[in-house]
Structures are given as structure tokens and as C-alpha cells.
Write a protein that holds these residues in place. Structure first.
Motif, PDB file in Angstrom:
ATOM      1  N   UNK A   2       0.827  -1.208   0.000  1.00 27.73           N
ATOM      2  CA  UNK A   2       0.000   0.000   0.000  1.00 27.73           C
ATOM      3  C   UNK A   2       0.862   1.260   0.000  1.00 27.73           C
TER       4      UNK A   2
ATOM      5  N   UNK B 104     -14.579   9.539 -12.640  1.00 29.12           N
ATOM      6  CA  UNK B 104     -15.227  10.016 -11.413  1.00 29.12           C
ATOM      7  C   UNK B 104     -14.374   9.682 -10.202  1.00 29.12           C
ATOM      8  N   UNK B 105     -13.771   8.490 -10.206  1.00 33.59           N
ATOM      9  CA  UNK B 105     -12.919   8.064  -9.097  1.00 33.59           C
ATOM     10  C   UNK B 105     -11.783   7.243  -9.681  1.00 33.59           C
TER      11      UNK B 105
ATOM     12  N   UNK C 141      -9.966   2.995  -4.332  1.00 35.47           N
ATOM     13  CA  UNK C 141     -11.081   2.205  -3.813  1.00 35.47           C
ATOM     14  C   UNK C 141     -10.949   0.799  -4.397  1.00 35.47           C
ATOM     15  N   UNK C 142     -11.976  -0.029  -4.259  1.00 39.55           N
ATOM     16  CA  UNK C 142     -11.883  -1.381  -4.814  1.00 39.55           C
ATOM     17  C   UNK C 142     -11.817  -1.355  -6.330  1.00 39.55           C
ATOM     18  N   UNK C 143     -12.415  -0.328  -6.921  1.00 36.14           N
ATOM     19  CA  UNK C 143     -12.413  -0.198  -8.377  1.00 36.14           C
ATOM     20  C   UNK C 143     -12.517   1.277  -8.721  1.00 36.14           C
ATOM     21  N   UNK C 144     -12.084   1.627  -9.923  1.00 32.06           N
ATOM     22  CA  UNK C 144     -12.275   2.994 -10.411  1.00 32.06           C
ATOM     23  C   UNK C 144     -13.709   3.137 -10.906  1.00 32.06           C
ATOM     24  N   UNK C 145     -14.223   4.368 -10.912  1.00 29.31           N
ATOM     25  CA  UNK C 145     -15.578   4.618 -11.405  1.00 29.31           C
ATOM     26  C   UNK C 145     -15.506   5.620 -12.557  1.00 29.31           C
ATOM     27  N   UNK C 146     -16.117   5.259 -13.667  1.00 30.01           N
ATOM     28  CA  UNK C 146     -16.027   6.063 -14.883  1.00 30.01           C
ATOM     29  C   UNK C 146     -17.419   6.375 -15.403  1.00 30.01           C
TER      30      UNK C 146
ATOM     31  N   UNK D 215      -5.060   1.168 -16.635  1.00 33.55           N
ATOM     32  CA  UNK D 215      -4.621   0.553 -15.378  1.00 33.55           C
ATOM     33  C   UNK D 215      -3.245  -0.043 -15.654  1.00 33.55           C
TER      34      UNK D 215
ATOM     35  N   UNK E 272      -5.965   4.878 -13.497  1.00 35.33           N
ATOM     36  CA  UNK E 272      -7.111   4.717 -12.587  1.00 35.33           C
ATOM     37  C   UNK E 272      -7.012   3.485 -11.710  1.00 35.33           C
ATOM     38  N   UNK E 273      -5.955   2.688 -11.846  1.00 32.60           N
ATOM     39  CA  UNK E 273      -5.877   1.505 -10.998  1.00 32.60           C
ATOM     40  C   UNK E 273      -4.688   0.660 -11.360  1.00 32.60           C
ATOM     41  N   UNK E 274      -4.549  -0.451 -10.627  1.00 31.84           N
ATOM     42  CA  UNK E 274      -3.444  -1.350 -10.899  1.00 31.84           C
ATOM     43  C   UNK E 274      -3.169  -2.224  -9.707  1.00 31.84           C
ATOM     44  N   UNK E 275      -2.097  -2.951  -9.789  1.00 29.71           N
ATOM     45  CA  UNK E 275      -1.732  -3.891  -8.747  1.00 29.71           C
ATOM     46  C   UNK E 275      -0.207  -3.944  -8.751  1.00 29.71           C
TER      47      UNK E 275
END
Lengths: 348, 348
Positions: A18, A36-37, A41-46, A99, A132-135
């Protein structure tokens, strides 16, 4: 080169998953209204309103797709993004979000990952796409990067591979083959360096082809250009594996044949010189060398006048009936079967 | 076990990248209306109308996230999908599409990849999600799977981690801790097997906890359940790293504290028995063991009557003011600081 021998460098284990995510994503401001996000969070929001969404994904593996002995991590990050944006462009869509997941062995210090993400950040900034995300995770050996790109497009603007029609013209953007020869020069310099590490290479005369290999760009400009010219391609694909392979994809998906003209291939003078230096046939390299990330598309013959004077676009052939087959027409007017000798990640 | 010693098996190099993609994706029919074009072009094309889109991605690495000596490939494929769908559920969204990329060493024959994709297909079928893209490449060592999941949600239905308010109730679905103890049993059996390969394990009495580890499910049912109960969570997250870690994520994002009650934790009897057998404290495992893929959420205290009789939902604590801190209240009514000891992919 990337061994974490310097005790001043920060180990990834110290930072934790983290901590690493927070650290590397802090300089990624949101640039798209549809995001939008983003991360967090657990997922991005589009929110794409009523537009269609296109999604593409690529996996780059150290030792298979890239060699860190001549690929700087910043360039690698940039390129990993670009190759995915190129796929979005090939749908005639506009890239909006990505991502990025990485698996990385402990030999990489934090500073190396920062370099990689600096390249990703530059690409996001240059193309105005949002991360917007990744790992992030450890790997038992080298570095692996998985990128998924999203884009938007109005339904009526989408261009598939399958829309080519008999007599359509085959058009390519920019020039081709240079990325492959850039790689050959870098491979040669690596061998020289292994023999004599004090040998400083002078790569000045190879600057264009090396840049094509290390810092390719996605043709996000072509969608707008074609709109201005009032041309909608009938089929489109991006040049990742080599144009022979890509043309065959279009022909297969569209149930057509094609004639590709050797004399029409857009080649850079530096590319031609280096092919001579390496004793390689420039046509073979131009049609089979990959990673140019140009766009290859077909247009109706009626649109020829609209594009013919454009310096970004070159007509290299035309589409034929399926039963006429797929051919390369040489300068000597010999008709050769067009075969895909492009790159295959599974047979390396 | 997975060495390609059997000459009757098909090598991946024989098939090539496009051949492999065609082969493994032929049994994936499109099930979602929003999928206009799945696999087969530069990118998939999706039409979500005016709904919002959620995107999540995960990377699973052999030797870090899974061990093929006790994880059958079919289960691995299924689980790789499920863990991503779980993230979509945690946004209160409905999963609709996935992309799956794999990097795989040549020691895997085609038949192994088929097993993996059979698990992916089962998950797609069970959850009615479409496989819309991916990438296949070789790796220098083991197997790596990257999944990106997309889902849809109406804007007003989205639940972030950040919406928890003081006095909200903390609720978890199902039971927790079992997936972790399932892994402990499998690890023990592996050691036994290494000592004596003829020893056939009898895992009957561990069936539930092993299934929780090898074949977890995403709680796609909870969105509908909560709608029926007329409850909208104020914050939500899925349980991948352990509930202590997840609760702290919600508290951090929401700027709150919390009290978690040991006596309220929903534990399966088999889980409790196996903790005793291993001489492990069931509470410690239940709050720190990950991979349950249950949903953890907060609801307004006013909604308590609506959920209290439901067998899927357990109230395990409540949200407090931020300055009260985050605590575990033991059965003896001792207040302990709640700390995240969940799994960290970078420190293994």
C-alpha cells in the motif's frame, strides 16, 4: 545494473504494497472528465455518458518483450502505455484511462520503480489519459508490466478490422521498419559493451531509429486528421507485429485479398542506410519488422483525393477479392505471396 | 507435475500466439448485452448506455499468490476471475466483462492452458460475464495471470470506502477465516506428500475450508439482497487481505474509528476445529486471514431492523469518531488496538 547493492536505496519490502501504491501514484492528477474516481477504492468509477467504451490489454515481460540492459526504465514505462493507447487508436477511439499492474523482483529498489512510473506519468500527461488503478506484487524473477487501456468513441465512428471492401485503398501512417532496425542497433551495441565495457557507443547517426524503438508514439492525432479530411476508414489496425501480419489480419477479418506495392512503402532514409549497413533487405524488414505503432487502414477509392497530398499518409496498396489472394508486388513487378513473418511472443 | 515431458502433448510454440488465442477463446459465447464486440479486434467495444463503469485489476503470480502443487489449474482460472469480480461487487456494481492476460513458461503444454481457461470459462458462465480480451505471452519462469474486470452501476448506487459515519453498523457477509485455514491444511499436506509421495491425504473433514481457499465465490448476490431489504451501505470493501486490514481501509477513507467485537465474528464450526487442531487462535486468524472474498460494509443504525434476521449478514461492530481510534473488543471486554496484519504481496 539493477541489483539493489546500494544500501542507501529503499527496498520495496520496507515500503509494503500500500505504501508503494500511495508513493508512486501521488503525481497522477485526474485529467479526464469521465474519471469520477481513480485510484483508491476497490475499483475505479467512470462515466462515459452514452458513448461506447473500448478496452484493450497488453502484457510485457522482461527477457521476452524488453531488455533492461538497453531499455531505460522511464522509456519502458512510457512505451508500455503507448502500445496500449495505439490499440485504442486502431478502433478510431480516443484513449481516456489506463490501469497498470507490475510484478517486480526484489532486486529492483524503489528508485527503479519510480523511474518506471515517471515514464508512465509522462505518457499519461502527454496523451491526457488517467491512471485509474493497478496492482503491484513481487515476482520470483524479473519485471512484468500489464496495462489495460480504455477509450471512448461514438458508435458510428468505430472502425473494425473487418470492414475492408474490394478496391479499397490500403493506407499507412508515418514510416515503417525503423523500430525494428533500432532494436538491431541496440542489440549490437549490447554485444560490443559485453566485450568491452569501456567502449562508449556513438549512436548519433542512429538517433531516429533508436527513438522509434525506445520511445514510440501512439497516433492519437490520426482520428482528428481523418475527421478534418472527412474520411472514415473502412477497416483499421495498428502496426505492432509488422505490416504484413497486420494486412493479413484485415484481409482475413474482411474476407478479402490485397496487393501491397514494394515501391510505395514509406521508409525513412536512416532506416534504409542502416539496413544496408546490416546487409538486410529493407523491404523484408519494413513489412515484417514490428513495433512501429503506426496505423494501417483502408479507405474507399472515392476518398483518394482527400488524402493524397497528406504527408502523414501513404497509399501502399489496395484490397482485392478474396480469391485473388494476398500479394506483395515487387519493384520488378513480380507478384509474391504475402506471408506474416511478424513477431510471435510464444516462439521466441 | 507440469513439465512437458509427454511428447503427445501440444507445445505452445507449435500453436503460436494467435493460434493459442483462437483455440482457448472459442468456447466463450457473449452473454452481456453491453458487449458489442469481444475478442478479435484491436480492442473490445462496449455499450453501457448512460450507466457508470467500474474497473478493477489484479495480478496473480506463481510462487507468490498460488502454488500449483496443490492448486489445480482449473480452480486457479476460476479464482483469478472471482477475486476481480469481488472488487466490482465491493463498489455495489454488477460485473459484466473481464480481460485475462497470461504469461506462461514453455514447461506448460497446451493442455495445461486449456485447464486454466476451462476454469475461467466456468467462472464467466457462472457469473454471466464476458471474456472480451487479453494477451498471451511466454515467461522466463512460471505462470502469471493478470485480470481486469469491468462492471456497471447506476451512479446513485455506487458505494465507496469513504462513506462510513459515526454510529454506523459494521456488517460482514458469510463467514471469515476459513480460506486461510484451508491454505494451512493444503500446505501441511504438501509437506507430508514431499516426505512420502505414496501418502494419500484424506481431506474429507476439511472440505469446507479447502473449498473456501480453492474455489471462492464473489458475492454478486449481495447487491440484489440489499436492494430487496431496502438497505444501501454507506461504505463497502471486499475481504481479500483480512477484515482487520479492510476495516482500517474503511476507517481511514471515512475518517472514523471503530469497535469490532470478537464475540460477533461469524466463524464456521469446521474453521474453529481446524484452528484448535493447528493450535492457532481463531480470532487472530479470522481477522487477519485473507481471501474470504466476503463483503464488509457499513449501514446506518436505522437499517438494523431490516438486516438483523438475515442469515447472510452479521453485525460485527460499529463505527466511532476518528479520535476514539480503531479497536477490537475481546470476549473479556478488553479493548485492544486493531492492527492490520493482513497479507502483503511485497514482503513475502
Amino acid at each position: 545494473m539493477l541489483e539493489n547493492k546500494n544500501q542507501n536505496k529503499t527496498s520495496l519490502a520496507q515500503l509494503g504494497e500500500f505504501g508503494l501504491i500511495n508513493h508512486i501514484t501521488q503525481n497522477f492528477p485526474v485529467q479526464q472528465k469521465s474519471t469520477l474516481k481513480g485510484i483508491g477504492d476497490d475499483a475505479a468509477v467512470l462515466d462515459f455518458k452514452s458513448k461506447n467504451v473500448v478496452v484493450s490489454t497488453d502484457l510485457l515481460v522482461e527477457g521476452v518483450h524488453f531488455d533492461l540492459s538497453y531499455m531505460p526504465l522511464k522509456h519502458l514505462g512510457y512505451k508500455a502505455v503507448v502500445v496500449n493507447l495505439s490499440d485504442i487508436c486502431a478502433m478510431n477511439a480516443r484513449p481516456t484511462q489506463i490501469t497498470v499492474s507490475i510484478a517486480v523482483s526484489n532486486r529492483f529498489p524503489l528508485e527503479a520503480i519510480e523511474e518506471l512510473y515517471e515514464g508512465i506519468r509522462l505518457a499519461c500527461n502527454s496523451y491526457k489519459v488517467d491512471l485509474i488503478g493497478g496492482d503491484t506484487t513481487s515476482s520470483t524473477t524479473g519485471l512484468l508490466i500489464s496495462v489495460t487501456a480504455l477509450g471512448v468513441v461514438k458508435k458510428e465512428e468505430i472502425v473494425y478490422r473487418s470492414g475492408a471492401k474490394e478496391n479499397d485503398l490500403l493506407v499507412v501512417t508515418g514510416d515503417i521498419g525503423s523500430a525494428y532496425m533500432g532494436l538491431q542497433v541496440l542489440e549490437r551495441e549490447k554485444q560490443v559493451f559485453l566485450v568491452n565495457p569501456n567502449n562508449q557507443p556513438d549512436l548519433e547517426e542512429y538517433s531516429y531509429i533508436i527513438e522509434r524503438q525506445l520511445k514510440p508514439e501512439a497516433r492519437t492525432d490520426i482520428k482528428e486528421l481523418l475527421e478534418k479530411l472527412d474520411v472514415k476508414p473502412t477497416a483499421m489496425i495498428d502496426v505492432s507485429d509488422g505490416i504484413s501480419s497486420e494486412i493479413l489480419h484485415i484481409c482475413k477479418a474482411s474476407n478479402t485479398g490485397c496487393n501491397l506495392y514494394e515501391e510505395k512503402l514509406p521508409l525513412d532514409p536512416q532506416f534504409i542506410n542502416v539496413c544496408e549497413e546490416f546487409n538486410l533487405d529493407s523491404t523484408t524488414i519494413a513489412i515484417n519488422g514490428g513495433e512501429d505503432y503506426e496505423l494501417l487502414f483502408t479507405i474507399s477509392m472515392n476518398d483518394f483525393e482527400k488524402i493524397k497530398a497528406n504527408p502523414h499518409l501513404t497509399v501502399i496498396g489496395h484490397i482485392t477479392a478474396e480469391n485473388e489472394g494476398t500479394h506483395l508486388i515487387t519493384r520488378e513487378n513480380t507478384k509474391l505471396p504475402l506471408k506474416a513473418r511478424g513477431w510471435n511472443a510464444l516462439t521466441e
